[in-house]
Design an enzyme around this catalytic site. Structure first.
Site, PDB file in Angstrom:
ATOM      1  N   GLU A  35      48.768  -3.685   4.474  1.00 16.04           N
ATOM      2  CA  GLU A  35      48.759  -2.543   5.397  1.00 16.04           C
ATOM      3  C   GLU A  35      47.881  -2.853   6.600  1.00 16.04           C
ATOM      4  O   GLU A  35      46.905  -3.583   6.473  1.00 16.04           O
ATOM      5  CB  GLU A  35      48.145  -1.298   4.714  1.00 16.04           C
ATOM      6  CG  GLU A  35      49.056  -0.627   3.733  1.00 16.04           C
ATOM      7  CD  GLU A  35      48.376   0.561   3.039  1.00 16.04           C
ATOM      8  OE1 GLU A  35      47.205   0.857   3.329  1.00 16.04           O
ATOM      9  OE2 GLU A  35      49.045   1.168   2.200  1.00 16.04           O
TER      10      GLU A  35
ATOM     11  N   LYS B   7      44.889  -2.464   8.982  1.00 17.53           N
ATOM     12  CA  LYS B   7      43.548  -1.882   8.828  1.00 17.53           C
ATOM     13  C   LYS B   7      43.176  -1.238  10.156  1.00 17.53           C
ATOM     14  O   LYS B   7      42.869  -1.924  11.125  1.00 17.53           O
ATOM     15  CB  LYS B   7      42.515  -2.955   8.443  1.00 17.53           C
ATOM     16  CG  LYS B   7      41.123  -2.384   8.186  1.00 17.53           C
ATOM     17  CD  LYS B   7      40.151  -3.465   7.750  1.00 17.53           C
ATOM     18  CE  LYS B   7      38.843  -2.914   7.208  1.00 17.53           C
ATOM     19  NZ  LYS B   7      38.070  -2.096   8.106  1.00 17.53           N
TER      20      LYS B   7
ATOM     21  N   ARG C 248      37.159   7.001   8.527  1.00 19.58           N
ATOM     22  CA  ARG C 248      37.774   7.337   7.240  1.00 19.58           C
ATOM     23  C   ARG C 248      37.710   8.844   7.034  1.00 19.58           C
ATOM     24  O   ARG C 248      36.700   9.471   7.340  1.00 19.58           O
ATOM     25  CB  ARG C 248      36.977   6.646   6.122  1.00 19.58           C
ATOM     26  CG  ARG C 248      37.493   6.862   4.698  1.00 19.58           C
ATOM     27  CD  ARG C 248      38.440   5.797   4.342  1.00 19.58           C
ATOM     28  NE  ARG C 248      38.961   5.847   2.999  1.00 19.58           N
ATOM     29  CZ  ARG C 248      38.736   4.917   2.074  1.00 19.58           C
ATOM     30  NH1 ARG C 248      37.942   3.891   2.335  1.00 19.58           N
ATOM     31  NH2 ARG C 248      39.306   4.978   0.894  1.00 19.58           N
TER      32      ARG C 248
ATOM     33  N   ARG D 156      33.469   9.503   5.144  1.00 26.20           N
ATOM     34  CA  ARG D 156      33.247   8.457   4.168  1.00 26.20           C
ATOM     35  C   ARG D 156      32.030   8.754   3.283  1.00 26.20           C
ATOM     36  O   ARG D 156      31.946   8.349   2.139  1.00 26.20           O
ATOM     37  CB  ARG D 156      33.021   7.173   4.963  1.00 26.20           C
ATOM     38  CG  ARG D 156      32.735   5.968   4.206  1.00 26.20           C
ATOM     39  CD  ARG D 156      32.099   4.978   5.161  1.00 26.20           C
ATOM     40  NE  ARG D 156      31.408   3.996   4.388  1.00 26.20           N
ATOM     41  CZ  ARG D 156      31.890   2.810   4.086  1.00 26.20           C
ATOM     42  NH1 ARG D 156      33.039   2.444   4.552  1.00 26.20           N
ATOM     43  NH2 ARG D 156      31.193   1.988   3.342  1.00 26.20           N
TER      44      ARG D 156
ATOM     45  N   GLU E 182      42.866   7.243   7.750  1.00 27.82           N
ATOM     46  CA  GLU E 182      41.974   6.843   8.840  1.00 27.82           C
ATOM     47  C   GLU E 182      42.338   7.690  10.063  1.00 27.82           C
ATOM     48  O   GLU E 182      43.523   7.802  10.403  1.00 27.82           O
ATOM     49  CB  GLU E 182      42.180   5.341   9.126  1.00 27.82           C
ATOM     50  CG  GLU E 182      41.177   4.735  10.068  1.00 27.82           C
ATOM     51  CD  GLU E 182      39.859   4.306   9.405  1.00 27.82           C
ATOM     52  OE1 GLU E 182      39.617   4.621   8.223  1.00 27.82           O
ATOM     53  OE2 GLU E 182      39.062   3.658  10.107  1.00 27.82           O
TER      54      GLU E 182
ATOM     55  N   GLU F  31      42.124  -3.734  13.139  1.00 28.63           N
ATOM     56  CA  GLU F  31      41.082  -4.737  12.848  1.00 28.63           C
ATOM     57  C   GLU F  31      41.621  -5.903  12.035  1.00 28.63           C
ATOM     58  O   GLU F  31      40.986  -6.944  11.945  1.00 28.63           O
ATOM     59  CB  GLU F  31      39.999  -4.086  11.996  1.00 28.63           C
ATOM     60  CG  GLU F  31      38.907  -3.414  12.746  1.00 28.63           C
ATOM     61  CD  GLU F  31      37.808  -3.019  11.777  1.00 28.63           C
ATOM     62  OE1 GLU F  31      36.685  -3.469  11.965  1.00 28.63           O
ATOM     63  OE2 GLU F  31      38.099  -2.272  10.812  1.00 28.63           O
TER      64      GLU F  31
ATOM     65  N   LYS G  39      46.750  -4.645  -0.855  1.00 31.53           N
ATOM     66  CA  LYS G  39      46.473  -3.809  -2.031  1.00 31.53           C
ATOM     67  C   LYS G  39      47.464  -4.094  -3.151  1.00 31.53           C
ATOM     68  O   LYS G  39      48.663  -4.236  -2.886  1.00 31.53           O
ATOM     69  CB  LYS G  39      46.594  -2.327  -1.639  1.00 31.53           C
ATOM     70  CG  LYS G  39      45.678  -1.913  -0.509  1.00 31.53           C
ATOM     71  CD  LYS G  39      45.950  -0.468  -0.083  1.00 31.53           C
ATOM     72  CE  LYS G  39      44.980  -0.022   0.994  1.00 31.53           C
ATOM     73  NZ  LYS G  39      45.243   1.343   1.473  1.00 31.53           N
TER      74      LYS G  39
ATOM     75  N   ARG H 227      33.948  -0.920  -4.465  1.00 31.08           N
ATOM     76  CA  ARG H 227      34.433  -2.002  -3.621  1.00 31.08           C
ATOM     77  C   ARG H 227      35.276  -2.854  -4.553  1.00 31.08           C
ATOM     78  O   ARG H 227      34.760  -3.636  -5.338  1.00 31.08           O
ATOM     79  CB  ARG H 227      33.252  -2.771  -3.040  1.00 31.08           C
ATOM     80  CG  ARG H 227      33.595  -3.546  -1.814  1.00 31.08           C
ATOM     81  CD  ARG H 227      32.361  -4.051  -1.113  1.00 31.08           C
ATOM     82  NE  ARG H 227      31.717  -3.066  -0.254  1.00 31.08           N
ATOM     83  CZ  ARG H 227      32.183  -2.623   0.904  1.00 31.08           C
ATOM     84  NH1 ARG H 227      33.329  -3.092   1.378  1.00 31.08           N
ATOM     85  NH2 ARG H 227      31.547  -1.736   1.615  1.00 31.08           N
TER      86      ARG H 227
ATOM     87  N   LYS I  92      40.408  -7.222   2.220  1.00 32.86           N
ATOM     88  CA  LYS I  92      40.611  -7.082   3.672  1.00 32.86           C
ATOM     89  C   LYS I  92      40.654  -8.449   4.337  1.00 32.86           C
ATOM     90  O   LYS I  92      39.976  -9.387   3.910  1.00 32.86           O
ATOM     91  CB  LYS I  92      39.553  -6.165   4.299  1.00 32.86           C
ATOM     92  CG  LYS I  92      38.158  -6.686   4.292  1.00 32.86           C
ATOM     93  CD  LYS I  92      37.221  -5.700   4.974  1.00 32.86           C
ATOM     94  CE  LYS I  92      35.832  -5.849   4.404  1.00 32.86           C
ATOM     95  NZ  LYS I  92      34.863  -4.927   4.908  1.00 32.86           N
TER      96      LYS I  92
HETATM   97  P1  ATP Z   1      34.498  -2.008   7.714  1.00 37.43           P
HETATM   98  O1  ATP Z   1      33.206  -2.215   8.434  1.00 37.43           O
HETATM   99  O2  ATP Z   1      35.372  -3.191   7.745  1.00 37.43           O
HETATM  100  O3  ATP Z   1      35.168  -0.725   8.076  1.00 37.43           O
HETATM  101  P2  ATP Z   1      33.674  -0.752   5.338  1.00 37.43           P
HETATM  102  O4  ATP Z   1      32.526  -1.201   4.524  1.00 37.43           O
HETATM  103  O5  ATP Z   1      33.558   0.520   6.085  1.00 37.43           O
HETATM  104  O6  ATP Z   1      34.053  -1.951   6.257  1.00 37.43           O
HETATM  105  P3  ATP Z   1      35.842  -1.712   3.888  1.00 37.43           P
HETATM  106  O7  ATP Z   1      36.036  -1.566   2.441  1.00 37.43           O
HETATM  107  O8  ATP Z   1      35.392  -3.018   4.347  1.00 37.43           O
HETATM  108  O9  ATP Z   1      34.891  -0.574   4.399  1.00 37.43           O
HETATM  109  O10 ATP Z   1      37.169  -1.363   4.646  1.00 37.43           O
HETATM  110  C1  ATP Z   1      37.799  -0.213   4.305  1.00 37.43           C
HETATM  111  C2  ATP Z   1      37.747   0.739   5.464  1.00 37.43           C
HETATM  112  O11 ATP Z   1      38.808   0.437   6.345  1.00 37.43           O
HETATM  113  C3  ATP Z   1      38.019   2.114   4.955  1.00 37.43           C
HETATM  114  O12 ATP Z   1      36.812   2.779   4.669  1.00 37.43           O
HETATM  115  C4  ATP Z   1      38.799   2.775   6.051  1.00 37.43           C
HETATM  116  O13 ATP Z   1      37.901   3.487   6.882  1.00 37.43           O
HETATM  117  C5  ATP Z   1      39.379   1.634   6.857  1.00 37.43           C
HETATM  118  N1  ATP Z   1      40.857   1.517   6.772  1.00 37.43           N
HETATM  119  C6  ATP Z   1      41.673   1.366   7.835  1.00 37.43           C
HETATM  120  N2  ATP Z   1      42.948   1.220   7.471  1.00 37.43           N
HETATM  121  C7  ATP Z   1      42.968   1.285   6.112  1.00 37.43           C
HETATM  122  C8  ATP Z   1      44.022   1.172   5.145  1.00 37.43           C
HETATM  123  N3  ATP Z   1      45.286   0.967   5.472  1.00 37.43           N
HETATM  124  N4  ATP Z   1      43.649   1.285   3.832  1.00 37.43           N
HETATM  125  C9  ATP Z   1      42.361   1.479   3.471  1.00 37.43           C
HETATM  126  N5  ATP Z   1      41.341   1.575   4.354  1.00 37.43           N
HETATM  127  C10 ATP Z   1      41.633   1.471   5.665  1.00 37.43           C
END
Ligand code: ATP
Length: 636
Positions: free
Chosen positions: A288, A290, A295, A311, A343, A442, A447, A460, A466
């Site tokens: 998917e 990102k 969030r 979040r 998101e 990004e 998944k 996590r 990712k």
């Molecule tokens: P990052 O700094 O990369 O956002 P993070 O620690 O906030 O990292 P990660 O687990 O690394 O969180 O990445 C998941 C985040 O990416 C989610 O919290 C969400 O906000 C965002 N996101 C964007 N698109 C998606 C998607 N398709 N599925 C899940 N999360 C997504």
């Protein structure tokens, strides 16, 4: 020290059974914790504190747990104390018969209003000495403070604070102030409290018998409480169920509830498509986009009410009235309740394109009126956790997604499903990644769809990986780090900080570990902004739970308060920095080379910074990829 199995709670009860627990009892426990740095000992102290309360006055367990967590209510209720330093200084001055000016001077010296309060002690002469503070009284007063609103509310809040300070003795003023500032920070985090709560529950007499299959009851009980908290972060509900039915029954009594946000599932970083294919060999998976926004977990209840949670489980509904309208309009009529994981992304509806995160961050935070909105937002939905009265957490993603697709209508620029593809071909995934980047995303999140594909709250997970665009150029992912110190600037940078000391967070030891200095790549205005913001967070000496390395001596130390997203060229073993010490090398830590600031992450608390474990994983992944590099380099 071993677990205090022979500890007798009745031996330390210094109040009459079933009478309110004195606030001093909790404060003395805080003092003991403050003196300790060992995790097991701290957990024991908290466990014994809770056991004693359960033994003598179980009715007070809820306020004891909340105050120990430095909260007054679950995050999603949005109840905030809303007190600034000015009200505290006024209350302190009045309670202690001193001038505000005197308090301010001392505050400058000590860097902690709590310490000023402790040193001041009430000098007001009173006809009758106020009754000793109880936990109930303090907790109730905190609630009164939070609920004061409108005209004169600051004055009323100040008077409540003053009433507490006047009655406070010993170390109580210190903790009243720190709790009010939500800066308890005595070196333990919520995970320790949850572990201690589980352990304390095992000791309670009526429910102490674990089911026969449980081998290590203390460990198991801690796991249960943590897991239950991740789906139902509400101490009122958890504590009453614990007291009533015991810890082994907890998962049955406290389950996922619409209206209470679950901790969001998170992903692990990877270094490239081939690593993903290796990890997901023989399992069905989906890729998917990102999206780079905020969030959101959107709860739509049977009664038609809508709440949006961040979040961090904070209520964000007032920030996104347009999203409330969009989801209510675009859900199918057959849908009576749902919880959506998505998101929220800034969007240009005329040009039909995604806008950068920085644009989203210009939106006002509270009480936004639909007519005032200048930055439009599109909801990119990627998961459905609840539908028409049924929890979907235990279903696999394939099923959750089918429900998602059939429950909403898409409308470009308002509500769209996350763009996805299913492929296990390296080149196709690579092309899809490029497309995601072209669409201002990004990278990708990959998944599992079928096996091992349930929704894992607060985790996590290895089932979400990712993949970011610059994984080839550097270390695969940015890190989220906490500034804990700074060095004064010289020359052009006189008056601002010239460099900052950053730290990651070690979840096991609940400590911040130094990882690098960062000083380059700052735009002037950003440096100015960060310096101003952090100047108010200066503390006189590093906290006991900062692990920095002896040769690192910043000019100032900060209370851990901000999280910065940082990119770097690579990671290297360091004899100086302490990040992930003991994981990759028994004595050396890991540090970052050529770090640069990407942005501040207001949606993350310091304890949610990149963990030592993640840092070690990134180092190992890099080593695996390059299998060389300048280990033993010092990057200072
Ligand atoms: P990052 O700094 O990369 O956002 P993070 O620690 O906030 O990292 P990660 O687990 O690394 O969180 O990445 C998941 C985040 O990416 C989610 O919290 C969400 O906000 C965002 N996101 C964007 N698109 C998606 C998607 N398709 N599925 C899940 N999360 C997504």
């Amino acid at each position: 020290k071993k677990k205090p199995a022979s500890f007798d709670p009745s031996s330390v009860v210094c109040w009459e059974k079933d009478k309110p627990v004195p606030f001093l009892f909790l404060c003395l426990a805080f003092d003991m914790i403050n003196e300790e740095s060992g995790r097991i000992v701290i957990t024991d102290i908290v466990c014994n504190l809770l056991r004693t309360v359960i033994h003598a006055t179980p009715e007070d367990l809820v306020p004891v747990v909340y105050l120990s967590a430095n909260r007054i209510a679950p995050a999603h209720e949005g109840l905030e104390l809303g007190i600034g330093d000015a009200s505290i200084i006024k209350a302190l001055a009045e309670a202690c018969g001193r001038t505000e000016q005197q308090i301010k001077i001392q505050y400058k010296e000590k860097g902690d209003l709590g310490l000023v309060a402790k040193a001041s002690r009430s000098s007001q002469s009173m006809m009758r000495k106020p009754d000793a503070l109880t936990i109930r009284k303090v907790f109730k007063t905190f609630h009164l403070i939070a609920k004061e609103s409108g005209k004169d509310s600051q004055e009323k809040k100040k008077n409540h604070i003053k009433s507490l300070l006047v009655a406070a003795t010993d170390c109580e003023p210190l903790y009243i102030i720190r709790l009010l500032q939500t800066k308890l920070r005595i070196g333990y985090a919520e995970q320790t409290l949850l572990t201690a709560l589980g352990q304390a529950a095992v000791y309670t007499e009526e429910h102490s018998k674990p089911p026969p299959e449980i081998q290590s009851p203390f460990e198991e009980a801690a796991k249960i409480v943590k897991k239950v908290y991740s789906v139902l972060p509400d101490y009122d509900k958890i504590v009453s169920a614990l007291l009533k039915d015991g810890v082994w029954e907890l998962p049955k009594k406290c389950d996922f509830t619409p209206g209470v946000p679950v901790g969001p599932m998170l992903s692990k970083a990877t270094k490239g498509v081939s690593e993903i294919l290796n990890k997901f060999q023989d399992v069905e998976f989906t890729c998917e986009y990102k999206y780079d926004g905020e969030r959101a977990q959107i709860h739509f209840l049977e009664n038609g009410s809508v709440e949006i949670y961040s979040r961090n489980a904070e209520r964000n509904t007032g920030k996104f009235p347009d999203v409330v309208t969009a989801v209510s309009r675009l859900k199918k009529t057959s849908v009576t309740s749902f919880i959506l994981d998505c998101e929220l992304v800034a969007y240009d509806r005329t040009k039909q394109r995604i806008l950068p995160f920085q644009v989203l961050s210009t939106r006002a935070r509270k009480n936004v009126a639909l007519s005032d909105i200048k930055v439009d937002v599109c909801v990119f939905a990627f998961d459905l956790l609840y539908l028409n009265g049924q929890a979907l957490l235990q279903e696999n993603l394939k099923i959750r997604r089918e429900h998602l697709y059939t429950s909403f209508d898409e409308e470009s620029g308002f509500f769209q499903f996350a763009t996805s593809t299913t492929s296990n071909d390296v080149e196709e995934i690579q092309k899809f990644l490029d497309k995601a980047i072209d669409a201002s995303c990004e990278g990708l999140i990959i998944k599992t769809l079928h096996e091992d594909a349930t929704y894992e709250p607060s985790k996590r997970s290895l089932n979400w990986l990712k993949l970011k665009k610059d994984y080839m150029e550097n270390i695969g992912d940015s890190l989220d780090l906490v500034p804990i110190g700074a060095f004064h600037g010289r020359g052009k940078r006189t008056g601002v900080y010239g460099a900052f000391l950053l730290a990651c967070y070690d979840n096991d030891n609940e400590e911040f570990q130094s990882i690098c200095k960062i000083g380059t790549g700052f735009k002037e205005e950003v440096l100015e902004e960060r310096s101003t913001s952090l100047r108010s967070k200066v503390i006189p000496k590093p906290k006991a739970y900062y692990k920095c390395g002896e040769s690192i001596n910043p000019d100032v130390w900060f209370d851990a308060s901000e999280v910065w997203e940082v990119k770097a060229a690579d990671l290297t073993i360091s004899p100086v920095y302490r990040a992930a010490v003991g994981i990759v090398d028994s004595n050396k830590g890991i540090s970052l080379r050529f770090p640069r600031l990407v942005r501040v992450r207001p949606d993350k608390a310091p304890e949610q910074a990149s963990s030592s474990e993640q840092v070690a994983e990134m180092y190992n992944a890099q080593k695996h990829n390059h299998n060389d590099k300048q280990d033993d380099n010092e990057d200072d």
